[in-house]
Write an enzyme that holds these catalytic residues in place. Sequence first.
Site, PDB file in Angstrom:
ATOM      1  N   GLY A  12       0.790  -1.229   0.000  1.00 41.03           N
ATOM      2  CA  GLY A  12       0.000   0.000   0.000  1.00 41.03           C
ATOM      3  C   GLY A  12       0.818   1.272   0.000  1.00 41.03           C
ATOM      4  O   GLY A  12       0.304   2.335   0.357  1.00 41.03           O
ATOM      5  N   ASN A  14       1.819   3.011  -2.572  1.00 43.29           N
ATOM      6  CA  ASN A  14       1.197   3.971  -3.509  1.00 43.29           C
ATOM      7  C   ASN A  14      -0.109   4.506  -2.950  1.00 43.29           C
ATOM      8  O   ASN A  14      -0.383   5.705  -3.043  1.00 43.29           O
ATOM      9  CB  ASN A  14       0.963   3.302  -4.868  1.00 43.29           C
ATOM     10  N   LEU A  85      -4.159  -6.925  -8.162  1.00 47.36           N
ATOM     11  CA  LEU A  85      -3.707  -7.843  -9.212  1.00 47.36           C
ATOM     12  C   LEU A  85      -4.810  -8.666  -9.857  1.00 47.36           C
ATOM     13  O   LEU A  85      -4.544  -9.396 -10.809  1.00 47.36           O
ATOM     14  CB  LEU A  85      -2.610  -8.773  -8.650  1.00 47.36           C
ATOM     15  N   ILE A  88      -9.963  -6.816 -13.801  1.00 52.94           N
ATOM     16  CA  ILE A  88     -11.216  -6.094 -13.515  1.00 52.94           C
ATOM     17  C   ILE A  88     -12.316  -6.632 -14.431  1.00 52.94           C
ATOM     18  O   ILE A  88     -12.160  -6.641 -15.653  1.00 52.94           O
ATOM     19  CB  ILE A  88     -11.012  -4.572 -13.733  1.00 52.94           C
ATOM     20  N   ASN A 102      -4.780   2.272 -13.804  1.00 53.02           N
ATOM     21  CA  ASN A 102      -3.846   1.351 -13.147  1.00 53.02           C
ATOM     22  C   ASN A 102      -2.435   1.892 -13.298  1.00 53.02           C
ATOM     23  O   ASN A 102      -2.149   2.668 -14.210  1.00 53.02           O
ATOM     24  CB  ASN A 102      -3.939  -0.023 -13.823  1.00 53.02           C
ATOM     25  N   HIS A 104       1.584   0.411 -13.545  1.00 52.42           N
ATOM     26  CA  HIS A 104       2.366  -0.810 -13.759  1.00 52.42           C
ATOM     27  C   HIS A 104       3.851  -0.447 -13.675  1.00 52.42           C
ATOM     28  O   HIS A 104       4.270   0.572 -14.226  1.00 52.42           O
ATOM     29  CB  HIS A 104       2.028  -1.403 -15.128  1.00 52.42           C
ATOM     30  N   ASP A 145      -3.076  -5.163 -17.861  1.00 51.00           N
ATOM     31  CA  ASP A 145      -2.023  -4.198 -18.206  1.00 51.00           C
ATOM     32  C   ASP A 145      -2.094  -3.769 -19.675  1.00 51.00           C
ATOM     33  O   ASP A 145      -1.084  -3.711 -20.371  1.00 51.00           O
ATOM     34  CB  ASP A 145      -0.632  -4.810 -17.929  1.00 51.00           C
ATOM     35  N   GLU A 174       6.859   5.932  -9.213  1.00 49.55           N
ATOM     36  CA  GLU A 174       5.428   5.725  -8.936  1.00 49.55           C
ATOM     37  C   GLU A 174       4.930   6.747  -7.922  1.00 49.55           C
ATOM     38  O   GLU A 174       3.900   7.391  -8.120  1.00 49.55           O
ATOM     39  CB  GLU A 174       5.193   4.308  -8.398  1.00 49.55           C
TER      40      GLU A 174
HETATM   41  C1  GAR Z   1       3.347  -1.250  -7.553  1.00 50.68           C
HETATM   42  O1  GAR Z   1       4.700  -1.310  -7.922  1.00 50.68           O
HETATM   43  C2  GAR Z   1       2.469  -1.344  -8.787  1.00 50.68           C
HETATM   44  O2  GAR Z   1       3.050  -0.770  -9.907  1.00 50.68           O
HETATM   45  C3  GAR Z   1       2.347  -2.843  -8.939  1.00 50.68           C
HETATM   46  O3  GAR Z   1       2.164  -3.302  -7.622  1.00 50.68           O
HETATM   47  C4  GAR Z   1       2.961  -2.493  -6.742  1.00 50.68           C
HETATM   48  C5  GAR Z   1       2.175  -2.174  -5.501  1.00 50.68           C
HETATM   49  O4  GAR Z   1       3.008  -1.609  -4.520  1.00 50.68           O
HETATM   50  N1  GAR Z   1       1.257  -3.188  -9.809  1.00 50.68           N
HETATM   51  C6  GAR Z   1       1.358  -4.139 -10.750  1.00 50.68           C
HETATM   52  O5  GAR Z   1       2.341  -4.836 -10.897  1.00 50.68           O
HETATM   53  C7  GAR Z   1       0.120  -4.303 -11.647  1.00 50.68           C
HETATM   54  N2  GAR Z   1       0.359  -5.222 -12.687  1.00 50.68           N
HETATM   55  P1  GAR Z   1       2.391  -0.884  -3.241  1.00 50.68           P
HETATM   56  O6  GAR Z   1       1.429  -1.860  -2.573  1.00 50.68           O
HETATM   57  O7  GAR Z   1       3.563  -0.610  -2.365  1.00 50.68           O
HETATM   58  O8  GAR Z   1       1.710   0.356  -3.697  1.00 50.68           O
END
Ligand code: GAR
Length: 187
Positions: A12, A14, A85, A88, A102, A104, A145, A174
């Site tokens: 979490g 982000n 993940l 949707i 989203n 990525h 994606d 990010e």
């Molecule tokens: C992030 O790096 C995001 O880009 C990735 O999951 C991570 C979540 O990190 N998403 C994907 O890979 C989608 N295909 P967080 O829980 O620390 O925000």
Amino acid sequence: MKKIAVFASGAGTNAAKIIEQFRHHPSIRVSLVVCNKPDAGVLTIAAAEHIPHLIIGKEKFYKGNGYADELLDMKIDMIVLAGFLWKIPSMLIKAFPGKIINIHPALLPKYGGKGMYGQYVHQAVIDNKEKQSGITIHYVDEQYDHGQTIFQATCPVFENDTPGSLAIRVQQLEHEHYPKVISELAG
Ligand code: GAR
């Protein structure tokens, strides 16, 4: 007030940055955290921020209406995926047309798709001797994606990078860009 639902199932980090960005915003607020894992770190963050959460189940997500009714009842305007993940379902995409995005941790269209997340992405980038990686923020469609790209930012990949060291560089991008892009789209 524009209401954002953040879908997250990981640490979490982000989600935390997005919540922080809008904590005192005059017209945009993170109103809900949606999660499919009852022990996910993001739920601790939501609790600390006094943001309601919704734990969702796979059966209802895919065989029901994808929780569209609940989200519409809560007057959610925009859905932001941040480490969520599950694919949707089309019911939800139809209920929120052009309103689901989203992030990525790579430069799509490369290194996306089912199973491409976290360290798997960075390992593949390193294995292919890419000189750069980065982030992609995109609209969500029925494929993993895949939807239209909204924003990309790049960072170098060094010869001695490990998935962990590259992940740190990508995560900085990010955290820097996702809240700003959301702000532009929701504002
Ligand atoms: C992030 O790096 C995001 O880009 C990735 O999951 C991570 C979540 O990190 N998403 C994907 O890979 C989608 N295909 P967080 O829980 O620390 O925000």
